[in-house]
Scaffold this motif. Structure first.
Motif, PDB file in Angstrom:
ATOM      1  N   SER A  51       0.798  -1.274   0.024  1.00  0.00           N
ATOM      2  CA  SER A  51      -0.476   0.362   0.333  1.00  0.00           C
ATOM      3  C   SER A  51       0.999   0.995   0.357  1.00  0.00           C
ATOM      4  O   SER A  51       0.262   1.620  -0.691  1.00  0.00           O
ATOM      5  CB  SER A  51      -0.919   0.538   1.164  1.00  0.00           C
ATOM      6  N   HIS A  52       1.738   1.132   0.273  1.00  0.00           N
ATOM      7  CA  HIS A  52       2.582   2.136   0.563  1.00  0.00           C
ATOM      8  C   HIS A  52       3.218   2.977  -0.574  1.00  0.00           C
ATOM      9  O   HIS A  52       3.583   4.330  -0.831  1.00  0.00           O
ATOM     10  CB  HIS A  52       3.739   2.129   1.646  1.00  0.00           C
ATOM     11  N   HIS A  53       3.825   1.884  -1.078  1.00  0.00           N
ATOM     12  CA  HIS A  53       4.171   1.992  -2.761  1.00  0.00           C
ATOM     13  C   HIS A  53       3.238   2.492  -3.460  1.00  0.00           C
ATOM     14  O   HIS A  53       3.247   2.533  -4.751  1.00  0.00           O
ATOM     15  CB  HIS A  53       5.044   0.124  -3.154  1.00  0.00           C
ATOM     16  N   THR A  54       2.010   1.773  -3.354  1.00  0.00           N
ATOM     17  CA  THR A  54       0.732   2.027  -4.616  1.00  0.00           C
ATOM     18  C   THR A  54      -0.180   3.077  -4.351  1.00  0.00           C
ATOM     19  O   THR A  54       0.130   4.387  -5.066  1.00  0.00           O
ATOM     20  CB  THR A  54       0.198   0.779  -4.435  1.00  0.00           C
ATOM     21  N   ALA A  55       0.159   3.806  -3.125  1.00  0.00           N
ATOM     22  CA  ALA A  55      -0.942   4.811  -2.675  1.00  0.00           C
ATOM     23  C   ALA A  55      -0.600   5.793  -2.013  1.00  0.00           C
ATOM     24  O   ALA A  55      -1.240   6.797  -1.710  1.00  0.00           O
ATOM     25  CB  ALA A  55      -2.514   3.911  -2.353  1.00  0.00           C
ATOM     26  N   GLY A  56       0.510   5.567  -1.781  1.00  0.00           N
ATOM     27  CA  GLY A  56       1.565   6.511  -0.719  1.00  0.00           C
ATOM     28  C   GLY A  56       1.106   7.172   0.749  1.00  0.00           C
ATOM     29  O   GLY A  56       1.488   7.612   1.171  1.00  0.00           O
ATOM     30  N   ARG A  57       0.621   5.844   1.029  1.00  0.00           N
ATOM     31  CA  ARG A  57      -0.010   6.032   2.370  1.00  0.00           C
ATOM     32  C   ARG A  57       1.044   4.935   2.919  1.00  0.00           C
ATOM     33  O   ARG A  57       1.559   3.609   3.094  1.00  0.00           O
ATOM     34  CB  ARG A  57      -1.345   5.253   2.383  1.00  0.00           C
ATOM     35  N   PRO A  58       1.360   5.185   4.050  1.00  0.00           N
ATOM     36  CA  PRO A  58       1.938   5.053   5.129  1.00  0.00           C
ATOM     37  C   PRO A  58       1.092   3.542   5.705  1.00  0.00           C
ATOM     38  O   PRO A  58       2.309   2.434   6.484  1.00  0.00           O
ATOM     39  CB  PRO A  58       2.117   6.073   6.910  1.00  0.00           C
ATOM     40  N   GLY A  59      -0.093   3.274   5.837  1.00  0.00           N
ATOM     41  CA  GLY A  59      -0.568   1.722   6.457  1.00  0.00           C
ATOM     42  C   GLY A  59      -1.576   1.634   6.059  1.00  0.00           C
ATOM     43  O   GLY A  59      -2.130   2.556   5.224  1.00  0.00           O
ATOM     44  N   VAL A  60      -2.654   0.924   6.447  1.00  0.00           N
ATOM     45  CA  VAL A  60      -3.563   0.781   5.596  1.00  0.00           C
ATOM     46  C   VAL A  60      -4.427   0.532   6.864  1.00  0.00           C
ATOM     47  O   VAL A  60      -4.051   0.407   8.123  1.00  0.00           O
ATOM     48  CB  VAL A  60      -4.115  -1.200   4.693  1.00  0.00           C
ATOM     49  N   GLN A  61      -6.461   1.695   7.021  1.00  0.00           N
ATOM     50  CA  GLN A  61      -6.282   0.750   8.308  1.00  0.00           C
ATOM     51  C   GLN A  61      -7.537  -0.316   8.366  1.00  0.00           C
ATOM     52  O   GLN A  61      -7.979  -0.603   7.788  1.00  0.00           O
ATOM     53  CB  GLN A  61      -8.257   2.068   8.232  1.00  0.00           C
ATOM     54  N   GLU A  62      -7.232  -0.997   9.834  1.00  0.00           N
ATOM     55  CA  GLU A  62      -8.063  -1.890   9.683  1.00  0.00           C
ATOM     56  C   GLU A  62      -8.453  -1.897  10.867  1.00  0.00           C
ATOM     57  O   GLU A  62      -8.586  -1.528  11.764  1.00  0.00           O
ATOM     58  CB  GLU A  62      -6.826  -3.241  10.199  1.00  0.00           C
ATOM     59  N   GLU A  63     -10.451  -2.437  11.005  1.00  0.00           N
ATOM     60  CA  GLU A  63     -10.810  -2.801  12.078  1.00  0.00           C
ATOM     61  C   GLU A  63     -10.846  -3.680  13.345  1.00  0.00           C
ATOM     62  O   GLU A  63     -10.497  -4.369  12.621  1.00  0.00           O
ATOM     63  CB  GLU A  63     -12.537  -2.761  11.856  1.00  0.00           C
ATOM     64  N   ILE A  64     -10.995  -3.303  14.462  1.00  0.00           N
ATOM     65  CA  ILE A  64     -10.716  -3.373  15.132  1.00  0.00           C
ATOM     66  C   ILE A  64     -11.779  -3.756  16.499  1.00  0.00           C
ATOM     67  O   ILE A  64     -12.340  -3.432  16.082  1.00  0.00           O
ATOM     68  CB  ILE A  64      -9.093  -4.016  15.728  1.00  0.00           C
ATOM     69  N   ILE A  65     -11.712  -5.418  16.977  1.00  0.00           N
ATOM     70  CA  ILE A  65     -13.351  -4.848  18.596  1.00  0.00           C
ATOM     71  C   ILE A  65     -11.645  -5.031  19.647  1.00  0.00           C
ATOM     72  O   ILE A  65     -11.065  -5.836  20.320  1.00  0.00           O
ATOM     73  CB  ILE A  65     -13.715  -6.583  18.545  1.00  0.00           C
ATOM     74  N   HIS A  66     -12.638  -4.039  20.508  1.00  0.00           N
ATOM     75  CA  HIS A  66     -11.948  -3.637  21.927  1.00  0.00           C
ATOM     76  C   HIS A  66     -13.095  -3.141  22.785  1.00  0.00           C
ATOM     77  O   HIS A  66     -14.348  -3.509  22.610  1.00  0.00           O
ATOM     78  CB  HIS A  66     -10.726  -3.288  22.370  1.00  0.00           C
ATOM     79  N   ASN A  67     -12.715  -3.141  24.000  1.00  0.00           N
ATOM     80  CA  ASN A  67     -13.825  -3.029  25.164  1.00  0.00           C
ATOM     81  C   ASN A  67     -14.029  -0.555  25.167  1.00  0.00           C
ATOM     82  O   ASN A  67     -12.780  -0.352  24.596  1.00  0.00           O
ATOM     83  CB  ASN A  67     -13.847  -3.289  26.285  1.00  0.00           C
ATOM     84  N   LEU A  68     -14.185  -1.080  25.815  1.00  0.00           N
ATOM     85  CA  LEU A  68     -15.149   0.748  26.258  1.00  0.00           C
ATOM     86  C   LEU A  68     -14.880   0.884  27.579  1.00  0.00           C
ATOM     87  O   LEU A  68     -15.150  -0.401  28.207  1.00  0.00           O
ATOM     88  CB  LEU A  68     -15.921   1.093  25.269  1.00  0.00           C
ATOM     89  N   ASP A  69     -14.658   1.927  28.081  1.00  0.00           N
ATOM     90  CA  ASP A  69     -14.659   2.124  29.708  1.00  0.00           C
ATOM     91  C   ASP A  69     -15.491   2.608  30.171  1.00  0.00           C
ATOM     92  O   ASP A  69     -15.726   2.774  31.245  1.00  0.00           O
ATOM     93  CB  ASP A  69     -13.468   1.836  30.597  1.00  0.00           C
TER      94      ASP A  69
END
Length: 899
Positions: A623-641
Motif C-alpha cells: 500500500s505504501h508503494h502504490t497508494a503513497g500511504r504509510p499503512g492501511v486502516q484495519e477495524e478491530i474489536i475492543h472494550n470501552l470503559d
C-alpha cells in the motif's frame, strides 16, 4: 629413454668362433610375461647386444621387471639351420622415477578449536601425499605457512602450534594457508586452509540466550530462551535449581494491570455495589482531590503522591454513613521507611471529630513499618471492652513497591489481604467504646484532622507515599475471588506445553506468576525445561517498555566438597508499542422533531442511528508503494470503559427536561450509569456493541419545549480510563413548534380573510402521527371546513388553555396516543357573518361552561399559578434526576363534528 642400461652389458660368446655362422650370435630372445622390452644384436661376431623398451615405461605403474633372455647362434649356414641356444640368463630391470607429481593435501580444509590463554605444542597436524613412485620424489620433506603475520608455526611433519597465547576477545577465528614440498622440492599446486577457532576459557554458566527479547502485543506467549543450555565444563551435577524472575515494579502499580477506573474494575470483577471512591479523578463534582499531587507519568493510572504536606477532606455528603459490623477498606499503597529518627504515625485514612475533641473513630495508618487499623465502636453499639486496634507487621509495608491492601471487617474479626494473600493481625489491643456526642466527624485522606484540643484546627500525622483506588464499602465484605481479580497482573511468566516437561522436573510459580522456580536432576531435561519458559501479556493494549529478567542457578555435585558456581544472568523483555486504536463515533448529528415528540411517553431517542467503530493503522509495504500511504486502516474489536453524554450550553432544568435510560437496558451487561443536569455517564468495561445498544436507548424528555432553546449534546467514549478517546460527536436537537407547522398548513387549507393560524385536522395528523382509532378519512377535510367544526376547535382550544393552567407539568403514562399540541397564543378566528351555521347543542353547553371557567381563570395571578401543585410521575425504572410533568392528552370525539 628406451635403452636399458644393463650391468653387466649384454654379451654372448660362442666357442665355435671364429667359424662362420656357427660361431656368430644371430639373436637374443626374451622369455616371460609380456615384458615391454626387446633385445637386438649389435655385433654378431663379438656377441654384443642391446636391450630396448618397446614403448613408454611408467614407474608409477610398475617399478621393476624380471624376465629370462637367451642368445641364439647363426647355425650351420645362412639359413640358420641347426642353430643352438645359450643358457638362460635372468634380467632384472628397475625403472628410474621422474618427479612429475606435486604434493596434494589429504583434506580440502582443516578445522580446529583451541582454548584461549594457552601455548600448544601441537594444535593440528596437516598431511600431504605425492604420487611419484620413488622415495625421493614421493616423500614430503617440508611444510610452510604462507599466511603472514599469524601467531602460528609448522614443522616438517605438518604439526601446527601457536607462538603466542590466543585471546578470545582479541580474535575469535584465524585462517592459515599451508603449502607442502616433496623431497625433490616440488611444491604443491594448491595451499590448504586451516581454520583455527579460539574458545574462551570454559566458564560454567548459561549459554545461547539473548539479552533482549522483543514482544509484539497480541501475540500470546513467547519463548524467552529457545536455545539456552547450561555449560558445566565437564563437571558432573547431581541437581540443578533455577529461578527466573520477571521484574515489573516500574510498570504501573507493580506490573501491567488493567488501567480502568476503580468503579469499572469493580464492576468487571463482580464486586459488591455501593463502594465509595475516596480518591477519584478531580472534577467539578469531586473537587476534594484537586489539590493533591498526581503522578502523571503513569499510563492512565490515577496515582496520588503524598510527601507529608498534602491531605484532603472528604465532603460530608460523600462519606459513607453507618458503617455496620461488616465493611471493607481497600487501597493500593507504595510506601518506604520513614527517614525520621523517631517514626511518626502516617495516616492513610482517618475519621475524627471535626471540632471540640480529638477522638479518632476509625483510621488506617502506618507506624514503624507496621500497618494499624483503628476501629472505636460507639457506646450505643457496645458497652464493653472490645478489640479496637489491629496490628500487622509485614515486609511489604516498607519495601517501596506497590501492593494491594484489603481490610475486611466482620467485627470483632478483622482480616487483611495483601496482594490476595490473607494475614491475621499479630497484635490486637482492646479499648472502651466512644461515648455518644453531638460533635460532627471529619473523614480525611493523607492525614488526620485535629479539630479540638488545639488552638487552631489542623492536619496532623501526614502520610508519605503513594496511594490509588482508596475505597470504602459499607455493609459488605469482599470475597477472595474478587480481591484476586482486582489486583491480578495481566503479564507474567508461563511454560509452553506443561505436559511435555521432562520427567523429574519440579516447578513452582508465585501467585503473581512473576517468579518461576524449576528443579531437576538431569541436566538435559533442565535445559529443555528452561527453553519452554515464556512471557505472556494478555492485555490488548499493554504498557510498552522494558521488563527485566533475572535468572539465578544453584547446583549440587556428586560427593564433592567444592562444586562449580553458575553466575546469574540478566536480560530484558521489550514490550513494543501497540497500534493505537482510533475510536470513531458516527451517526445523525442533527434532529428536527415536533414538540409533541419531546413530551410523549417515549420522549426523543437521541442516538438511534449511533455507530461506534475502532480502527488501527497497519503497516503495508504494498500500500505504501502504490497508494503513497504509510499503512492501511484495519477495524478491530475492543472494550470501552465509559461514554459521557454532556449537555452543551445551559444545564438541564430538572423541572421541565431530563435524560432517561431504562434500567432494563443494562441487564446482562457490565455497565452502569449516572445521571445529572449536566449529562449522563455510562461506565463499565464492556464491548463496543453493548455500549451502542445502551446509548441508543437514551431518551430526552422536555415537557416545556417552547421555553427551552435548541439543545446540543456531546458524546465521547474512552478505553482504558482515557488512554484512548473517541472523537467528540455533537448532536443538535431542533424543536419544530406547532405554530410554525400550523401556518404552513393553513395557507393551503383556507383563505387568510376567513381564518388565521387554524391547524387543519388532517394535516395535524400527518405532522403528529397518532395510533388512535378513528383517524379521519379524506372526507373529513370538507367537514372540518364547516363552521360547526371551527366552533368545536375554538371550544377545545379554550379548554386546552384551562388544562394548561391546571395541569402544567403533569405526565400521563396510561395511553400510547401522541398528544395534539396547540399554540393558543396565535389563535385568531375570523367568522364570515354572511354564512349561516348551527352549533351542536353539546358544543354550546361546553362553550358556555368553558367561558365561565375562563373568566375565573382571568382572576388568577401568575404568582398563584406558579404556586399551584404539580404532579410528577417518573418513567418506571428510568434513570432521572428529576422529571418534569407532561401535559394531558387531547382526545377527539369525531361524533360531535357535524356540518
Amino acid at each position: 629413454m628406451d635403452i636399458v642400461q644393463l650391468d653387466p652389458p649384454l654379451v654372448a660368446l660362442d666357442k665355435d668362433a671364429p667359424v662362420p655362422y656357427a660361431g656368430e650370435i644371430c639373436a637374443f630372445k626374451i622369455h616371460g610375461l609380456e615384458a615391454p622390452f626387446e633385445a637386438v644384436v649389435l655385433n654378431g661376431t663379438s656377441g654384443e647386444g642391446q636391450l630396448r623398451a618397446r614403448g613408454l615405461v611408467d614407474c608409477e605403474l610398475q617399478k621393476e621387471y624380471t624376465f629370462i633372455i637367451q642368445a641364439h647362434d647363426c647355425g650351420a649356414g645362412p639359413g640358420g639351420t641347426g642353430g643352438k641356444k645359450s643358457h638362460k640368463a635372468v634380467v632384472h630391470i628397475q625403472v628410474n622415477d621422474v618427479n612429475e607429481f606435486s604434493p596434494v593435501f589429504r583434506e580440502a580444509q582443516y578445522h580446529v578449536a583451541v582454548t584461549e590463554g594457552k601455548i600448544y605444542d601441537n594444535i593440528l597436524q596437516v598431511e600431504a601425499t605425492d604420487q611419484d613412485c620413488s622415495p625421493q620424489y614421493s616423500q614430503i620433506c617440508n611444510y610452510q605457512i604462507t599466511t603472514s603475520n599469524t601467531p602460528f608455526a609448522i614443522d616438517r611433519n605438518g604439526n601446527i602450534r601457536n607462538t603466542e597465547k590466543l585471546s578470545f576477545d582479541k580474535q575469535q577465528q584465524y585462517e592459515v594457508l599451508v603449502t607442502a614440498f616433496d623431497c625433490g622440492q616440488k611444491r604443491s599446486t594448491e595451499s590448504v586452509a586451516v581454520h583455527i577457532y579460539v574458545k574462551p576459557v570454559c566458564k560454567p554458566g548459561w549459554q545461547g540466550w539473548d539479552k533482549r527479547v522483543d514482544y509484539e502485543p497480541g501475540t500470546g506467549s513467547k519463548q524467552l530462551f529457545p536455545k539456552m543450555n547450561l555449560e558445566t565444563c565437564g563437571g558432573l551435577l547431581s541437581s540443578v535449581r533455577t529461578t527466573v524472575e520477571l521484574q515489573t515494579s516500574h510498570i504501573g502499580k507493580g506490573c501491567d494491570r488493567e488501567t480502568y477506573s476503580e468503579k469499572s474494575l469493580q464492576k468487571l470483577c463482580g464486586a459488591s455495589s455501593g463502594s465509595t471512591d475516596l480518591l477519584p479523578a478531580p472534577s467539578t463534582s469531586t473537587n476534594w482531590t484537586a489539590s493533591l499531587v498526581t503522578d502523571s507519568e503513569r499510563d492512565s493510572d490515577l496515582i496520588f503522591r503524598f510527601d507529608g504536606r498534602q491531605a484532603a477532606k472528604i465532603p460530608d455528603q460523600v462519606v459513607p454513613q453507618n458503617l455496620t459490623d461488616q465493611f471493607t477498606v481497600a487501597t493500593w499503597m507504595k510506601h518506604g521507611p520513614n527517614p525520621g529518627l523517631r517514626a511518626e504515625k502516617e495516616t492513610l485514612l482517618c475519621n475524627s471529630d471535626k471540632t471540640e475533641m480529638n477522638r479518632h473513630h476509625y483510621s488506617l495508618y502506618v507506624h514503624n513499618c507496621r500497618l494499624v487499623f483503628l476501629l472505636r465502636r460507639d457506646f450505643i453499639q457496645v458497652d464493653t471492652f472490645r478489640p479496637a486496634e489491629f496490628h500487622w507487621k509485614l515486609d511489604q509495608i516498607c519495601d517501596k513497591e506497590w501492593h494491594y491492601y484489603v481490610i475486611n471487617v466482620e467485627f470483632p474479626v478483622v482480616t487483611l489481604y495483601v496482594d490476595g494473600v490473607t494475614y491475621d493481625p499479630y497484635l490486637v489491643t482492646d479499648d472502651w467504646p466512644i461515648h455518644p456526642s453531638q460533635i460532627d466527624v471529619q473523614l480525611t485522606v493523607g492525614a488526620c484532622w485535629q479539630g479540638g484540643e488545639v488552638t487552631k484546627p489542623r492536619f496532623t500525622q501526614y502520610f508519605r507515599g503513594s496511594l490509588s483506588g482508596l475505597t470504602i464499602r459499607p455493609g459488605k465484605i469482599e470475597s477472595q475471588k474478587v480481591i484476586s481479580c482486582l489486583q491480578a497482573c495481566k503479564e507474567g511468566l508461563d511454560i509452553n506445553s506443561l505436559e511435555s516437561l521432562g520427567k523429574g522436573i519440579k516447578f513452582h510459580f508465585n501467585p503473581a506468576q512473576s517468579i518461576l522456580v524449576m528443579e531437576g536432576e538431569d541436566l538435559e531435561n533442565m535445559n529443555a525445561a528452561l527453553r519452554k519458559v515464556s512471557y505472556i501479556n494478555s492485555r490488548q493494549f499493554p504498557t510498552p517498555g522494558i521488563r527485566h529478567l533475572h535468572i539465578s542457578t544453584s547446583v549440587q555435585c556428586f560427593g564433592e566438597d567444592t562444586c562449580i558456581s553458575i553466575p546469574d544472568i540478566d536480560a530484558v523483555v521489550m514490550v513494543l508499542q501497540p497500534s493505537e486504536p482510533r475510536i470513531t463515533i458516527a451517526g445523525v448529528d442533527r434532529l428536527t422533531r415536533p414538540a409533541a415528540d419531546l413530551r410523549g411517553p417515549a420522549g426523543l431517542t437521541l442516538f438511534q442511528d449511533l455507530h461506534i467503530i475502532s480502527t488501527v493503522t497497519k503497516g503495508d509495504t504494498a500500500s505504501h508503494h502504490t497508494a503513497g500511504r504509510p499503512g492501511v486502516q484495519e477495524e478491530i474489536i475492543h472494550n470501552l470503559d465509559y461514554c459521557d453524554i454532556l449537555v452543551l450550553g445551559e444545564e438541564l432544568r430538572p423541572e421541565q427536561e431530563s435524560l432517561q435510560l431504562q434500567r432494563s437496558t443494562l441487564l446482562g451487561k457490565h455497565l452502569d450509569a449516572t445521571n445529572s443536569t449536566s449529562g449522563m455517564s455510562i461506565y463499565g468495561v464492556d464491548s463496543m456493541s453493548n455500549y451502542e445498544q445502551v446509548i441508543r436507548q437514551v431518551h430526552y424528555y422536555n415537557w416545556h419545549p417552547a421555553q427551552t432553546p435548541d439543545r446540543k449534546f456531546r458524546l465521547t467514549c474512552s478505553e482504558l480510563n482515557g488512554r484512548y478517546t473517541s472523537n467528540e460527536f455533537t448532536l443538535e436537537i431542533s424543536v419544530l413548534h406547532k405554530s410554525e407547522a400550523g401556518e404552513n398548513v393553513n395557507h393551503m387549507v383556507a383563505p387568510s380573510q376567513y381564518m388565521q393560524v387554524v391547524p387543519h385536522l388532517a394535516m395535524v395528523h400527518s405532522l403528529y402521527p397518532t395510533h388512535s382509532p378513528g383517524v379521519p378519512s379524506a372526507a373529513t377535510v370538507v367537514i372540518v371546513i364547516c363552521i360547526a367544526a371551527l366552533v368545536v376547535v375554538v371550544v377545545l382550544g379554550i379548554y386546552r388553555i384551562h388544562l394548561t393552567h391546571q395541569q402544567e407539568g403533569r405526565s400521563s403514562d396510561t395511553t400510547k396516543e401522541r398528544e395534539l399540541d396547540w399554540d393558543d397564543s396565535a389563535l385568531n378566528i375570523t367568522v364570515n357573518p354572511m354564512e349561516n351555521f348551527q352549533e351542536p347543542q353539546g358544543a354550546e353547553e361546553e362553550a358556555s361552561e368553558e367561558d365561565e371557567e375562563d373568566e375565573e381563570d382571568d382572576d388568577i395571578t401568575s404568582a398563584e399559578s406558579n404556586d399551584s401543585e404539580e404532579e410528577e410521575e417518573e418513567v418506571p425504572g428510568a434513570l432521572s434526576v428529576k422529571q418534569g410533568s407532561k401535559r394531558g392528552q387531547l382526545d377527539w370525539d369525531n361524533s360531535t363534528l357535524t356540518c
